[in-house]
Motif scaffolding. Structure first.
Motif, PDB file in Angstrom:
ATOM      1  N   ASN A  14      -5.608   1.477  11.649  1.00 51.85           N
ATOM      2  CA  ASN A  14      -6.088   2.960  11.431  1.00 51.85           C
ATOM      3  C   ASN A  14      -6.090   3.355  12.739  1.00 51.85           C
ATOM      4  O   ASN A  14      -6.178   4.746  12.824  1.00 51.85           O
ATOM      5  CB  ASN A  14      -7.561   2.612  10.844  1.00 51.85           C
ATOM      6  N   ILE A  15      -6.307   2.510  13.788  1.00 55.26           N
ATOM      7  CA  ILE A  15      -6.736   3.097  15.315  1.00 55.26           C
ATOM      8  C   ILE A  15      -5.622   3.983  15.837  1.00 55.26           C
ATOM      9  O   ILE A  15      -5.593   4.746  16.278  1.00 55.26           O
ATOM     10  CB  ILE A  15      -6.961   1.858  16.132  1.00 55.26           C
ATOM     11  N   SER A  16      -4.308   3.524  15.149  1.00 52.44           N
ATOM     12  CA  SER A  16      -3.236   4.416  15.860  1.00 52.44           C
ATOM     13  C   SER A  16      -2.856   5.451  15.160  1.00 52.44           C
ATOM     14  O   SER A  16      -1.688   6.104  15.364  1.00 52.44           O
ATOM     15  CB  SER A  16      -2.054   3.469  16.197  1.00 52.44           C
ATOM     16  N   PHE A  17      -3.272   6.006  13.753  1.00 49.26           N
ATOM     17  CA  PHE A  17      -2.790   6.931  13.166  1.00 49.26           C
ATOM     18  C   PHE A  17      -2.765   8.278  13.962  1.00 49.26           C
ATOM     19  O   PHE A  17      -3.400   8.725  14.539  1.00 49.26           O
ATOM     20  CB  PHE A  17      -3.850   7.171  11.863  1.00 49.26           C
ATOM     21  N   GLY A  18      -1.398   8.928  13.573  1.00 50.71           N
ATOM     22  CA  GLY A  18      -1.283  10.177  14.333  1.00 50.71           C
ATOM     23  C   GLY A  18      -0.670  10.047  15.751  1.00 50.71           C
ATOM     24  O   GLY A  18      -0.387  11.125  16.300  1.00 50.71           O
ATOM     25  N   LEU A  19      -0.729   8.945  16.213  1.00 46.99           N
ATOM     26  CA  LEU A  19      -0.147   8.790  17.575  1.00 46.99           C
ATOM     27  C   LEU A  19       1.247   7.941  17.800  1.00 46.99           C
ATOM     28  O   LEU A  19       1.605   7.497  16.899  1.00 46.99           O
ATOM     29  CB  LEU A  19      -1.111   8.051  18.517  1.00 46.99           C
ATOM     30  N   PRO A  20       1.958   8.501  18.630  1.00 46.44           N
ATOM     31  CA  PRO A  20       3.248   7.718  18.975  1.00 46.44           C
ATOM     32  C   PRO A  20       3.074   6.213  19.495  1.00 46.44           C
ATOM     33  O   PRO A  20       2.100   5.998  19.844  1.00 46.44           O
ATOM     34  CB  PRO A  20       3.781   8.392  20.137  1.00 46.44           C
ATOM     35  N   LEU A  21       4.211   5.396  19.368  1.00 49.17           N
ATOM     36  CA  LEU A  21       4.139   3.893  19.882  1.00 49.17           C
ATOM     37  C   LEU A  21       3.044   3.363  19.261  1.00 49.17           C
ATOM     38  O   LEU A  21       2.117   2.769  19.837  1.00 49.17           O
ATOM     39  CB  LEU A  21       4.287   3.780  21.448  1.00 49.17           C
ATOM     40  N   ARG A  22       2.865   3.226  17.870  1.00 47.86           N
ATOM     41  CA  ARG A  22       1.806   2.845  17.287  1.00 47.86           C
ATOM     42  C   ARG A  22       1.616   1.239  17.459  1.00 47.86           C
ATOM     43  O   ARG A  22       0.365   0.797  17.462  1.00 47.86           O
ATOM     44  CB  ARG A  22       1.846   3.138  15.625  1.00 47.86           C
ATOM     45  N   GLY A  67      -6.816   8.895  18.118  1.00 48.40           N
ATOM     46  CA  GLY A  67      -6.214  10.229  18.284  1.00 48.40           C
ATOM     47  C   GLY A  67      -6.923  11.373  17.778  1.00 48.40           C
ATOM     48  O   GLY A  67      -6.920  12.560  18.455  1.00 48.40           O
ATOM     49  N   ALA A  68      -7.833  11.108  17.030  1.00 44.40           N
ATOM     50  CA  ALA A  68      -8.574  12.054  16.342  1.00 44.40           C
ATOM     51  C   ALA A  68      -9.829  11.904  17.103  1.00 44.40           C
ATOM     52  O   ALA A  68     -10.812  13.115  17.225  1.00 44.40           O
ATOM     53  CB  ALA A  68      -9.011  11.817  14.820  1.00 44.40           C
ATOM     54  N   ASP A  69     -10.579  10.989  17.653  1.00 41.41           N
ATOM     55  CA  ASP A  69     -11.895  10.927  18.290  1.00 41.41           C
ATOM     56  C   ASP A  69     -11.678   9.773  19.217  1.00 41.41           C
ATOM     57  O   ASP A  69     -11.461   8.592  19.051  1.00 41.41           O
ATOM     58  CB  ASP A  69     -12.932  10.605  17.334  1.00 41.41           C
ATOM     59  N   ALA A  70     -11.410  10.173  20.644  1.00 49.83           N
ATOM     60  CA  ALA A  70     -11.150   9.227  21.749  1.00 49.83           C
ATOM     61  C   ALA A  70     -12.419   7.999  21.806  1.00 49.83           C
ATOM     62  O   ALA A  70     -12.217   6.848  22.319  1.00 49.83           O
ATOM     63  CB  ALA A  70     -10.951   9.699  23.030  1.00 49.83           C
ATOM     64  N   GLY A  71     -13.650   8.274  21.119  1.00 47.34           N
ATOM     65  CA  GLY A  71     -14.501   7.338  21.484  1.00 47.34           C
ATOM     66  C   GLY A  71     -14.628   6.464  20.555  1.00 47.34           C
ATOM     67  O   GLY A  71     -15.563   5.522  20.226  1.00 47.34           O
ATOM     68  N   SER A  72     -13.753   6.583  19.419  1.00 47.03           N
ATOM     69  CA  SER A  72     -13.923   5.772  17.968  1.00 47.03           C
ATOM     70  C   SER A  72     -13.609   4.126  18.088  1.00 47.03           C
ATOM     71  O   SER A  72     -14.101   3.396  17.703  1.00 47.03           O
ATOM     72  CB  SER A  72     -12.944   6.135  16.938  1.00 47.03           C
ATOM     73  N   GLY A  73     -12.695   3.811  19.440  1.00 55.92           N
ATOM     74  CA  GLY A  73     -12.585   2.299  19.648  1.00 55.92           C
ATOM     75  C   GLY A  73     -13.962   1.763  19.981  1.00 55.92           C
ATOM     76  O   GLY A  73     -14.349   0.712  19.756  1.00 55.92           O
ATOM     77  N   ARG A  74     -14.502   2.667  20.899  1.00 55.27           N
ATOM     78  CA  ARG A  74     -15.864   1.981  21.622  1.00 55.27           C
ATOM     79  C   ARG A  74     -16.841   1.814  20.717  1.00 55.27           C
ATOM     80  O   ARG A  74     -17.746   0.897  20.530  1.00 55.27           O
ATOM     81  CB  ARG A  74     -16.373   2.995  22.517  1.00 55.27           C
ATOM     82  N   ASN A  82       0.899  -1.165  -0.031  1.00 54.17           N
ATOM     83  CA  ASN A  82       0.068  -0.079  -0.096  1.00 54.17           C
ATOM     84  C   ASN A  82       1.029   1.125  -0.147  1.00 54.17           C
ATOM     85  O   ASN A  82       1.544   1.476   0.920  1.00 54.17           O
ATOM     86  CB  ASN A  82      -0.842  -0.083   1.387  1.00 54.17           C
ATOM     87  N   PRO A  83       0.795   1.970  -1.074  1.00 56.36           N
ATOM     88  CA  PRO A  83       1.735   3.105  -1.031  1.00 56.36           C
ATOM     89  C   PRO A  83       1.463   4.380  -0.094  1.00 56.36           C
ATOM     90  O   PRO A  83       2.354   5.105  -0.006  1.00 56.36           O
ATOM     91  CB  PRO A  83       1.534   3.600  -2.456  1.00 56.36           C
ATOM     92  N   ALA A  84       0.189   4.185   0.584  1.00 55.61           N
ATOM     93  CA  ALA A  84      -0.053   5.244   1.355  1.00 55.61           C
ATOM     94  C   ALA A  84       0.961   5.491   2.616  1.00 55.61           C
ATOM     95  O   ALA A  84       1.170   4.419   3.439  1.00 55.61           O
ATOM     96  CB  ALA A  84      -1.348   4.961   2.136  1.00 55.61           C
ATOM     97  N   GLY A  85       1.554   6.348   2.731  1.00 53.28           N
ATOM     98  CA  GLY A  85       2.911   6.724   3.896  1.00 53.28           C
ATOM     99  C   GLY A  85       3.880   6.059   3.567  1.00 53.28           C
ATOM    100  O   GLY A  85       4.906   5.862   4.442  1.00 53.28           O
ATOM    101  N   LYS A  86       4.273   5.422   2.231  1.00 54.84           N
ATOM    102  CA  LYS A  86       5.495   5.000   1.972  1.00 54.84           C
ATOM    103  C   LYS A  86       6.029   5.375   0.704  1.00 54.84           C
ATOM    104  O   LYS A  86       5.711   5.240  -0.450  1.00 54.84           O
ATOM    105  CB  LYS A  86       5.502   3.276   1.865  1.00 54.84           C
TER     106      LYS A  86
END
Ligand code: THG
Length: 280
Positions: A217-225, A187-194, A28-32
């Motif tokens: 996708n859950i960890s986009f934009g956060l450290p220690l993905r 990281g964008a919406d803390a409720g998204s996991g629930r 997947n070329p996204a981000g690479k």
């Protein structure tokens, strides 16, 4: 309910009492940058090598996405499929939002492909479901529609029902549909996991279909993905997701452990086998 995906040489079965099926996400070329440049130039050796590396790392299926700015997917996706089929025996997941690209890829693929994906949008249902039927494939249904991705689990569930209903009306068996309840960045919406977890619970109870999730996708934009992704794959596995689009090299150990604890690894055979084969 069991979902069968195959290549010419190998079959993979997704089902509730079976070990979690890992779908390698790395083509997947996204981000690479490097892969994006190579794909844009039509140099697909990197795609073949990445497929082999993922298979060695424990991917049961490999996802192929060549979508990037300036790429003609209808020309490139089938070429990537051919290159990967020459390099490995793993069954493939064809990842594109372009019906023309998916059809071109299905024409060259030998086996029962997993199409990634159809949504609840009318234009998607109308174009993708006939391809699933014609080519005898299985399909991933994303729980989003013309209104986008809802934050309300009930609405995501309603989209899942719509996709299953329309697919069955098109002559597609329910076991050939995997529902993706969608993981969005916490990281964008803390409720998204629930929201994802609640959707998983309801889809499982009301439809009984097999489930897939693009977990990274859950960890986009956060450290220690990797830490976040590890926690998330274990939680969603316990919730009943039985196939994951992930970086197999990074989550395989965690999934082997989760499958064992969840009773999906009889006599710990897979867990122990992986230990025996580990790099010393
Ligand atoms: N559901 C379904 N299909 C999907 C997704 C989904 N396909 C695409 C995506 N989501 C899953 N695949 C990826 C692939 C890569 C990454 C996340 C999800 C990723 N890549 C790093 C980045 O962008 O920063 C780069 C990795 C690297 O450089 O090594 O995180 O949800 N059905």
């Amino acid at each position: 309910m069991e979902t069968r995906i195959s290549s010419a040489a190998r079959q993979v079965i997704i089902g509730p009492d079976r070990p979690t099926v890992l779908i390698g996400e790395r083509i997947n070329p996204a981000g690479k940058k490097k892969m994006a440049q190579a794909v844009l130039a039509g140099r697909l050796e990197i795609v073949a090598r990445e497929a082999q590396a993922q298979e060695r790392a424990g991917a049961d299926i490999v996802d192929i996405c060549v979508s990037a700015f300036g790429v003609d997917e209808a020309a490139l996706l089938p070429r990537a499929v051919e290159v990967v089929m020459d390099a490995t025996d793993v069954p493939l997941c064809l990842d594109s939002s372009s019906p023309a690209a998916l059809e071109a890829a299905l024409k060259v693929y030998t086996g029962k492909a997993l199409i990634n994906s159809v949504t609840g949008e009318e234009h998607s249902l109308a174009r993708i479901l006939p391809l699933v039927k014609t080519y005898g494939a299985a399909v991933i249904g994303l729980t989003q529609d013309d209104d986008g991705i809802s934050r309300d689990p009930e609405r995501r569930v309603a989209v899942a029902h719509k996709i299953v209903q329309r697919a069955e009306a098109a002559g597609i068996a329910r076991e050939d549909i995997l529902i993706d309840c969608l993981a969005l960045a916490v990281g964008a919406d803390a409720g998204s996991g629930r929201v994802t977890l609640e959707t998983i619970r309801m889809v499982r109870e009301s439809l009984g279909v097999n489930l897939v999730l693009g977990a990274s996708n859950i960890s986009f934009g956060l450290p220690l993905r990797d830490v976040l992704n590890s926690a998330f794959v274990v939680i969603v596995s316990a919730a009943g997701v039985n196939s994951l689009i992930v970086d197999a090299a990074k989550v395989r150990q965690m999934i082997l452990a989760a499958d064992l604890v969840l009773g999906r690894d009889v006599r710990a055979r897979r867990y122990i086998e992986a230990y025996r084969r580990r790099d010393p």
